[in-house]
Scaffold this motif. Structure first.
Motif, short mmCIF file in Angstrom:
data_model
loop_
_atom_site.label_atom_id
_atom_site.label_comp_id
_atom_site.label_asym_id
_atom_site.label_seq_id
_atom_site.Cartn_x
_atom_site.Cartn_y
_atom_site.Cartn_z
N GLU A 1 0.98 113.23 -55.49
CA GLU A 1 2.19 112.88 -54.77
C GLU A 1 3.13 113.98 -54.19
OE1 GLU A 1 6.34 110.69 -56.30
OE2 GLU A 1 4.98 111.39 -57.73
N VAL A 2 3.10 115.34 -54.93
CA VAL A 2 3.89 116.34 -54.20
C VAL A 2 2.95 116.85 -52.88
CG1 VAL A 2 4.51 118.58 -54.79
CG2 VAL A 2 4.57 116.96 -56.63
N ARG B 1 4.54 117.43 -65.77
CA ARG B 1 5.39 118.16 -64.82
C ARG B 1 5.09 117.14 -63.62
NH1 ARG B 1 6.99 123.32 -65.22
NH2 ARG B 1 5.84 124.58 -66.64
N ASN C 1 17.69 123.41 -50.73
CA ASN C 1 18.06 122.12 -50.60
C ASN C 1 19.64 122.04 -51.48
OD1 ASN C 1 16.33 122.89 -53.09
ND2 ASN C 1 17.36 121.06 -54.18
N LEU D 1 10.29 118.12 -54.63
CA LEU D 1 10.46 117.30 -53.52
C LEU D 1 11.69 117.36 -52.59
CD1 LEU D 1 9.18 113.61 -54.94
CD2 LEU D 1 7.88 115.19 -53.54
N PRO D 2 12.67 117.83 -53.21
CA PRO D 2 13.86 117.96 -52.42
C PRO D 2 13.54 119.57 -51.70
CG PRO D 2 14.65 117.34 -54.63
CD PRO D 2 13.15 117.73 -54.50
N THR E 1 8.50 121.13 -60.96
CA THR E 1 8.17 119.52 -61.57
C THR E 1 8.12 118.65 -60.11
OG1 THR E 1 10.56 119.36 -61.74
CG2 THR E 1 9.31 119.92 -63.58
N THR E 2 7.81 117.42 -60.12
CA THR E 2 7.73 116.67 -59.06
C THR E 2 9.50 116.59 -58.50
OG1 THR E 2 5.85 115.33 -59.42
CG2 THR E 2 7.58 114.36 -58.02
N ALA E 3 10.46 116.43 -59.57
CA ALA E 3 11.78 116.39 -59.41
C ALA E 3 12.33 117.54 -58.41
CB ALA E 3 12.61 115.78 -60.34
N LYS E 4 11.95 118.56 -59.08
CA LYS E 4 12.39 119.87 -58.30
C LYS E 4 11.51 120.10 -57.03
CE LYS E 4 13.41 122.14 -62.84
NZ LYS E 4 12.95 123.21 -63.65
#
Length: 727
Positions: A378-379, A371, A585, A331-332, A326-329
């Motif tokens: 963006e990712v 997702r 991360n 990016l870090p 997912t984006t949230a997972k």
């Protein structure tokens, strides 16, 4: 090197052709009553007369074996073949010998290729129907030759085979077995006047070419001073066999056969069939033969910038996101991967799925909207912003049974049996002979590259559809062979259109790890093994099957690991194509620095790895070995990774090629943990290693040769990414 026996007076001599290069020569003989056969092998300055049998063996419906058997050898056509002519052509550093023979209306054209500076011969056979009727092919061997000394008292005595088996999570388990013993008991066959009928054979029957038996092996005799290493370069069904005749042993290699994989092919007038390519490498020892096979693999790879660049890849799957990106997972993870020095970031399975059940919906390859609320771009943009190449996972050859594509594509675009599409594990399988299947895949690849700037694809392959398809084919095996070749043509087309695109060959771990695929694709993930303690034997065995620089053995350290466990994971990937995963991360600074240090070392080593030859200082790895070691011979010594999983805290490694050398031993990785104690014995070429107190640890060492009495060279400094003292 090509020599013909000079003419002589009196009865016509047996025509003799010595052909090869400065490193290996085979002697071919024939006459008016006999087919072309290999009668001698010259390697390392020694000529060994070998058991003679037809080099070309073809099984047809109207001409079987004599005596009856299930072998590739001893076919009636093989015995009937008669020499017509031969020619030689040169292309750059390669020379090809073409030998034409006939048996009735069947013409067989043997094509042998040798390259300068490499003791290996590639082979394939083209058969042509030169008559007006039909010929039904049931097997066409690509290589048949004897390997034992002619008329030896016990031809197989002293010979050993080195062969391997694989399974998902347990790839590359190799064994060394004497031929005289369980494989071939003394039969007293000389009393019958007939050759035996059995053989030691291995087969693959579907599209997972390396799922069980491996298409690579070695035959070696220390007493004879001869070893042969072979590989069958095919992404489908194949067979190799070792047989014993009354006068010696032989090796035969082929693609699909009628008996093994339901293959037959009908040749009409003037039609041609080409067998699958194979290669046999030679040397005075098994190690030398593998060196030659390694050189052949390098020489025959498709030219590509990645062959030398070998960028470090971070992939989010293994023991990390496990197909749930997912984006949230992401990016870090992207930020952390860039900080430790990764050069490619690959988003693995699941990026296209909105339902949470992606397995049986694959096929359209459109980005998920749930997702990635801000879009997949963006990712991808975040990956590019951190100066990394963006990669995506694809499984192009399958369509999930719940995918919209399952109904949108014509039924003829799928592998079929008796008019029904083949289903395996909730997937249909595309038939790449069909233009709609190819057009769909071309559109997917081209769209993802155009829309997102993708520069890396991990192409997975998680099902085996079985023996093949009977649609528009003479047999199910024939349909599969045509599809196999269409897959290769499709890959060539993709790389022709996108010459800098990097493609990883992944196949449910390493279920399709063959050199039909790997001569084209950049790298091979060697396993899906998720227990880091079990991965080293897979990594150690990999260079028997593939080039070190293509062997991507996962390095997936985790925040919960201690320093030695994390190091153990990282060492597993260092002597190959460095392939990283893990929750970077979530790591503390010291843990991330250790990963960054390993990546820095991998970047330093990759130039050497791309020209090195593998060896095994502790012998072939066994699955439960307490200690394991993989060495790579370089220009001035050796780089060796050593793993301790249990048992005593010391071990002795053997380096026969360094006997008599003054060797300096330095630690390559890690540099922030206690160094292992080492003692070098130049007289025996052995290195005694004593590990730390912990039962689980690993180190990568460098053995540098230097003139006796010279001043030791300081170890490379990788402190850019290391906190604390250097041991």
């Amino acid at each position: 090197m090509t020599t013909m026996q000079p003419a002589a007076t009196g009865p016509a001599p047996t025509p003799t052709l010595g052909w090869g290069n400065d490193l290996v020569t085979i002697t071919l003989e024939w006459d008016a009553e006999s087919p072309v056969s290999c009668t001698a092998i010259t390697v390392a300055g020694r000529t060994i007369p070998v058991h003679r049998l037809p080099f070309v063996e073809v099984l047809t419906a109207d001409a079987g074996h004599r005596p009856a058997s299930g072998r590739l050898a001893h076919t009636e056509h093989g015995a009937r073949m008669r020499y017509v002519d031969h020619t030689e052509t040169t292309n750059a550093d390669a020379r090809t010998l073409t030998v034409r023979q006939r048996s009735g209306d069947l013409e067989a054209i043997l094509e042998l290729t040798v390259r300068d500076g490499i003791a290996a011969i590639a082979s394939r056979v083209r058969v042509v129907n030169v008559g007006t009727g039909r010929i039904v092919l049931r097997a066409v061997a690509s290589w048949v030759s004897g390997f034992t000394e002619r008329d030896a008292f016990d031809a197989l005595s002293g010979w050993e085979r080195v062969t391997g088996v694989s399974d998902w999570l347990g790839e590359g388990r190799w064994t060394r077995t004497p031929l005289r013993g369980p494989d071939f008991v003394p039969l007293a066959e000389h009393l019958t006047g007939h050759d035996p009928r059995g053989a030691r054979a291995a087969v693959s029957t579907g599209t997972w070419s390396t799922a069980h038996r491996l298409p690579t092996g070695i035959l070696e005799s220390t007493s004879a001073g001869l070893a042969l290493a072979w590989q069958i370069e095919h992404n489908g069904a194949w067979r190799w066999e070792i047989g014993e005749d009354t006068r010696g042993g032989y090796l035969a290699l082929s693609g699909p056969t009628d008996a093994d994989s339901g293959w037959s092919r009908v040749l009409g007038a003037a039609e041609i069939f080409a067998s699958v390519p194979v290669t046999v490498a030679f040397g005075p020892s098994g190690t030398a033969a593998i060196d030659s096979l390694t050189d052949h693999r390098r020489a025959t790879r498709r030219p590509h910038p990645d062959n030398a660049a070998m960028p470090v890849v971070f992939n989010d799957y293994m023991n990390t996101l496990d197909g749930d990106p997912t984006t949230a997972k992401l990016l870090p993870l992207i930020r952390a991967a860039a900080e430790v020095g990764a050069e490619v970031f690959c988003i693995d399975a699941g990026w296209y799925d909105d339902s949470g059940h992606w397995w049986d919906t694959v096929g359209e390859w459109l980005p998920s909207t749930t997702r990635f609320p801000g879009g997949l771009a963006e990712v991808i943009d975040a990956i590019h912003a951190d100066d990394m190449v963006a990669g995506l996972w694809l499984e192009p050859e399958v369509i999930g049974i719940r995918s919209p594509l399952a109904d949108r594509l014509p039924a003829e675009a799928f592998l079929q049996r008796n008019g029904e599409r083949v289903v395996e594990h909730d997937r249909f399988h595309l038939d790449l002979r069909h233009p709609a299947a190819r057009a769909h895949l071309d559109a997917v690849v081209d769209r993802l590259i155009a829309d997102f700037g993708i520069g890396f694809f991990k192409m997975d392959y998680n099902i085996d559809p079985g023996p093949g398809t009977d649609r528009d084919a003479d047999s199910v095996g024939d349909g599969l062979l045509q599809h196999n070749r269409a897959v290769l043509a499709w890959l060539d087309g993709v790389l022709d259109r996108h010459p800098t695109l990097v493609i990883e060959n992944c196949s449910s771990g390493a279920m399709r790890m063959d050199y039909a695929m790997l001569s084209r694709l950049a790298m091979q993930s060697t396993s899906d093994q998720q227990d880091f303690r079990k991965y080293p034997p897979i990594a150690v065995a990999a260079p028997l099957s593939i080039l070190p620089e293509q062997a991507a053995s996962w390095a997936y350290p985790q925040p919960e690991m201690d320093a030695e466990e994390s190091t153990f994971c990282l060492v597993t990937g260092l002597l190959g194509r460095f392939y990283v995963s893990g929750h970077l991360n979530r790591m503390d600074a010291a843990q991330r620095e250790r990963v960054a240090s390993a990546i820095a070392v991998a970047k330093d080593l990759r130039g050497e790895i791309a020209g090195a030859h593998p060896d095994w200082p502790l012998g072939l790895p066994r699955w439960d070995d307490a200690w394991l070691a993989l060495g790579l011979r370089t220009g001035d010594g050796e780089i060796v990774s050593v793993w301790r999983r249990s048992g005593p805290d010391e071990i002795t490694l053997s380096f026969p090629h360094l006997v008599g050398s003054d060797v300096e031993v330095t630690t390559v990785f890690p540099l922030d943990l206690p160094a292992w104690h080492t003692e070098w014995d130049a007289g025996t070429g052995t290195l005694h290693v004593r590990g730390t107190d912990g039962p689980l640890a690993a180190r990568t060492l460098r053995l540098s040769t230097r003139p006796t009495g010279s001043t030791p060279t300081p170890a490379p400094d990788h402190t850019d990414h290391i906190q604390g003292a250097i041991q």
